[in-house]
Design a protein around this motif. Sequence first.
Motif, PDB file in Angstrom:
ATOM      1  N   ASP A 191       2.265   1.543   3.776  1.00 40.75           N
ATOM      2  CA  ASP A 191       3.460   0.809   4.219  1.00 40.75           C
ATOM      3  C   ASP A 191       4.746   1.309   3.572  1.00 40.75           C
ATOM      4  OD1 ASP A 191       3.163  -0.242   1.661  1.00 40.75           O
ATOM      5  OD2 ASP A 191       2.672  -2.266   2.339  1.00 40.75           O
ATOM      6  N   CYS A 192       4.654   2.326   2.700  1.00 43.84           N
ATOM      7  CA  CYS A 192       5.847   2.980   2.167  1.00 43.84           C
ATOM      8  C   CYS A 192       5.453   4.297   1.524  1.00 43.84           C
ATOM      9  CB  CYS A 192       6.586   2.088   1.155  1.00 43.84           C
ATOM     10  SG  CYS A 192       5.721   1.849  -0.408  1.00 43.84           S
ATOM     11  N   ILE A 193       6.446   5.163   1.352  1.00 47.75           N
ATOM     12  CA  ILE A 193       6.246   6.446   0.677  1.00 47.75           C
ATOM     13  C   ILE A 193       7.086   6.436  -0.597  1.00 47.75           C
ATOM     14  CG2 ILE A 193       6.414   8.951   0.839  1.00 47.75           C
ATOM     15  CD1 ILE A 193       4.513   7.852   2.900  1.00 47.75           C
TER      16      ILE A 193
ATOM     17  N   SER B 181      -2.087  -4.911  -8.927  1.00 48.14           N
ATOM     18  CA  SER B 181      -3.271  -4.774  -8.070  1.00 48.14           C
ATOM     19  C   SER B 181      -2.923  -4.340  -6.649  1.00 48.14           C
ATOM     20  CB  SER B 181      -4.068  -6.098  -8.038  1.00 48.14           C
ATOM     21  OG  SER B 181      -4.521  -6.439  -9.331  1.00 48.14           O
ATOM     22  N   LEU B 182      -1.915  -3.460  -6.536  1.00 47.07           N
ATOM     23  CA  LEU B 182      -1.583  -2.912  -5.227  1.00 47.07           C
ATOM     24  C   LEU B 182      -2.539  -1.765  -4.897  1.00 47.07           C
ATOM     25  CD1 LEU B 182       2.323  -2.640  -5.468  1.00 47.07           C
ATOM     26  CD2 LEU B 182       0.960  -4.555  -4.612  1.00 47.07           C
ATOM     27  N   LYS B 183      -2.851  -1.612  -3.621  1.00 48.93           N
ATOM     28  CA  LYS B 183      -3.622  -0.464  -3.176  1.00 48.93           C
ATOM     29  C   LYS B 183      -2.676   0.740  -3.092  1.00 48.93           C
ATOM     30  CE  LYS B 183      -6.845  -3.190  -0.400  1.00 48.93           C
ATOM     31  NZ  LYS B 183      -7.389  -3.416   0.971  1.00 48.93           N
ATOM     32  N   TYR B 184      -3.098   1.854  -3.592  1.00 49.72           N
ATOM     33  CA  TYR B 184      -2.224   3.028  -3.563  1.00 49.72           C
ATOM     34  C   TYR B 184      -3.069   4.286  -3.506  1.00 49.72           C
ATOM     35  CZ  TYR B 184      -3.452   3.873  -8.445  1.00 49.72           C
ATOM     36  OH  TYR B 184      -4.145   4.136  -9.609  1.00 49.72           O
ATOM     37  N   GLU B 185      -2.410   5.389  -3.134  1.00 51.21           N
ATOM     38  CA  GLU B 185      -3.062   6.691  -3.147  1.00 51.21           C
ATOM     39  C   GLU B 185      -2.048   7.719  -3.628  1.00 51.21           C
ATOM     40  OE1 GLU B 185      -5.975   9.356  -0.253  1.00 51.21           O
ATOM     41  OE2 GLU B 185      -5.611   7.219   0.154  1.00 51.21           O
ATOM     42  N   ILE B 186      -2.541   8.724  -4.346  1.00 53.61           N
ATOM     43  CA  ILE B 186      -1.677   9.741  -4.947  1.00 53.61           C
ATOM     44  C   ILE B 186      -1.876  11.088  -4.258  1.00 53.61           C
ATOM     45  CG2 ILE B 186      -1.236  11.079  -7.047  1.00 53.61           C
ATOM     46  CD1 ILE B 186      -1.984   8.580  -8.657  1.00 53.61           C
ATOM     47  N   PHE B 187      -0.772  11.764  -3.970  1.00 51.57           N
ATOM     48  CA  PHE B 187      -0.793  13.112  -3.411  1.00 51.57           C
ATOM     49  C   PHE B 187       0.081  13.998  -4.287  1.00 51.57           C
ATOM     50  CE2 PHE B 187      -1.388  10.008  -0.094  1.00 51.57           C
ATOM     51  CZ  PHE B 187      -2.486  10.481   0.602  1.00 51.57           C
ATOM     52  N   ILE B 188      -0.519  15.002  -4.896  1.00 51.55           N
ATOM     53  CA  ILE B 188       0.190  15.872  -5.839  1.00 51.55           C
ATOM     54  C   ILE B 188       0.465  17.226  -5.180  1.00 51.55           C
ATOM     55  CG2 ILE B 188       0.065  17.065  -8.062  1.00 51.55           C
ATOM     56  CD1 ILE B 188      -1.702  14.775  -9.061  1.00 51.55           C
ATOM     57  N   THR B 189       1.693  17.715  -5.342  1.00 53.81           N
ATOM     58  CA  THR B 189       2.063  19.012  -4.776  1.00 53.81           C
ATOM     59  C   THR B 189       3.046  19.714  -5.693  1.00 53.81           C
ATOM     60  OG1 THR B 189       3.094  20.136  -2.881  1.00 53.81           O
ATOM     61  CG2 THR B 189       3.892  17.945  -3.399  1.00 53.81           C
TER      62      THR B 189
ATOM     63  N   LYS C  22       0.836  -1.196   0.000  1.00 56.75           N
ATOM     64  CA  LYS C  22       0.000   0.000   0.000  1.00 56.75           C
ATOM     65  C   LYS C  22       0.875   1.251   0.000  1.00 56.75           C
ATOM     66  CE  LYS C  22      -4.120   2.140   1.898  1.00 56.75           C
ATOM     67  NZ  LYS C  22      -5.144   2.168   2.962  1.00 56.75           N
ATOM     68  N   PRO C  23       1.401   1.619  -1.162  1.00 56.29           N
ATOM     69  CA  PRO C  23       2.271   2.802  -1.248  1.00 56.29           C
ATOM     70  C   PRO C  23       1.473   4.105  -1.318  1.00 56.29           C
ATOM     71  CG  PRO C  23       2.064   1.780  -3.400  1.00 56.29           C
ATOM     72  CD  PRO C  23       1.308   0.900  -2.433  1.00 56.29           C
ATOM     73  N   ALA C  24       2.037   5.142  -0.716  1.00 54.78           N
ATOM     74  CA  ALA C  24       1.536   6.509  -0.896  1.00 54.78           C
ATOM     75  C   ALA C  24       2.475   7.197  -1.863  1.00 54.78           C
ATOM     76  CB  ALA C  24       1.494   7.246   0.433  1.00 54.78           C
ATOM     77  N   LEU C  25       1.945   7.691  -2.970  1.00 52.53           N
ATOM     78  CA  LEU C  25       2.756   8.328  -4.000  1.00 52.53           C
ATOM     79  C   LEU C  25       2.679   9.846  -3.857  1.00 52.53           C
ATOM     80  CD1 LEU C  25       2.291   5.417  -5.078  1.00 52.53           C
ATOM     81  CD2 LEU C  25       2.195   6.398  -7.382  1.00 52.53           C
ATOM     82  N   ILE C  26       3.813  10.475  -3.569  1.00 51.81           N
ATOM     83  CA  ILE C  26       3.900  11.933  -3.542  1.00 51.81           C
ATOM     84  C   ILE C  26       4.511  12.368  -4.867  1.00 51.81           C
ATOM     85  CG2 ILE C  26       4.835  13.952  -2.377  1.00 51.81           C
ATOM     86  CD1 ILE C  26       5.009  12.329   0.170  1.00 51.81           C
TER      87      ILE C  26
END
Length: 344
Positions: A88-90, A57-65, A31-35
């Motif tokens: 579980d990772c950035i 098929s990994l769960k992920y979320e995107i954060f744009i800045t 479950k990566p968080a993508l910055i």
Amino acid sequence: MFNFKIKTNLLFGADSVKELGERLAKLKLNKPALIIDKAVSSHQQTTALIDSIKKISLKYEIFITDVVEPTYDFLDEFKMNFIGRDFDCIVGIGGGSILDLAKGIATLVRNPGEALLYRGFPDLKNIPLPVVAIPTTAGTGSEVTFNAVFTDSKQKKKLGINSEYNYPILSIIDPLFTLGCPKSVTVSSGADALVHTLESYVHKNHTPFSRILSKEAFKYLFNNLNKVLGEPNNVDIRLKLGMGASLAGAALINAGSGPSGAFSYPLGAVYKVPHGYAGAIFLPEITKINFEKGYRDYAELYNLIEGADLSLSVDKKNAEFVKAINSLMNKLGVYEYIKKFDLK
């Protein structure tokens, strides 16, 4: 006796970001968080790396800045997107500021309190989340170091959050990301890497291993910075700049930095000069002073310049090296760019 350390698994090559999903899965990171830097949020390579995550098929979320050289205040605000989540990772995708932001978030997600509590070289109670670094510029070397630079907006000082737990566990250097870089970004990032390699080379704490990296980095950086503005879409040139930046970062973290890097901090914190330009403007004069004070190891670097006259004496090679650094800064437009800022 000396110590040498490098902890990052590096993957280089065009389209290498397409392996991100599989690499994360092998590391059991689900479950990566993508910055993501806003400037590359629509880039084809960004799309490709996201597709690679979807494929597994990994769960992920995107954060744009679009943050540039983030402050501790921004870090405190931005971290609220991640508190109480089960990432579980950035994964940082962008220039040095984004990679530093990823490291900062990885630290604060696992450690309580405001960001300023962790300025400098903190003793952390808890191990940060793993960080994956995907640089979209060739310069900072943040993909192979644990350093993360942040600005104290009140004191106008750059202090950072620097923990050895924040070495990226994986870095992917894909030169296709850098093909669309504006000229100023190419110059600033490349000049930053050149500062790193020259400072690590001359540093009194250099080691035989760090010197090897410094010299290889210089060969890649100097020769290809001389070409890249004329051939901005040359993938081989872009890849070599990326390799040079990573080598320079690894050399710097093992040897140490110097006055160009130190002087760049107030220019950035007070006058908002981009970090690469802020360091590069001092390189010619510092190189000249070192030579005038009797330093003669620049001859080895001069020998790595394409077209160098290897028949020259050691003294003459050093003198020519000083001229070559000044000439490159002129060619890259560093002096003209700095004139945009009121440094009085």
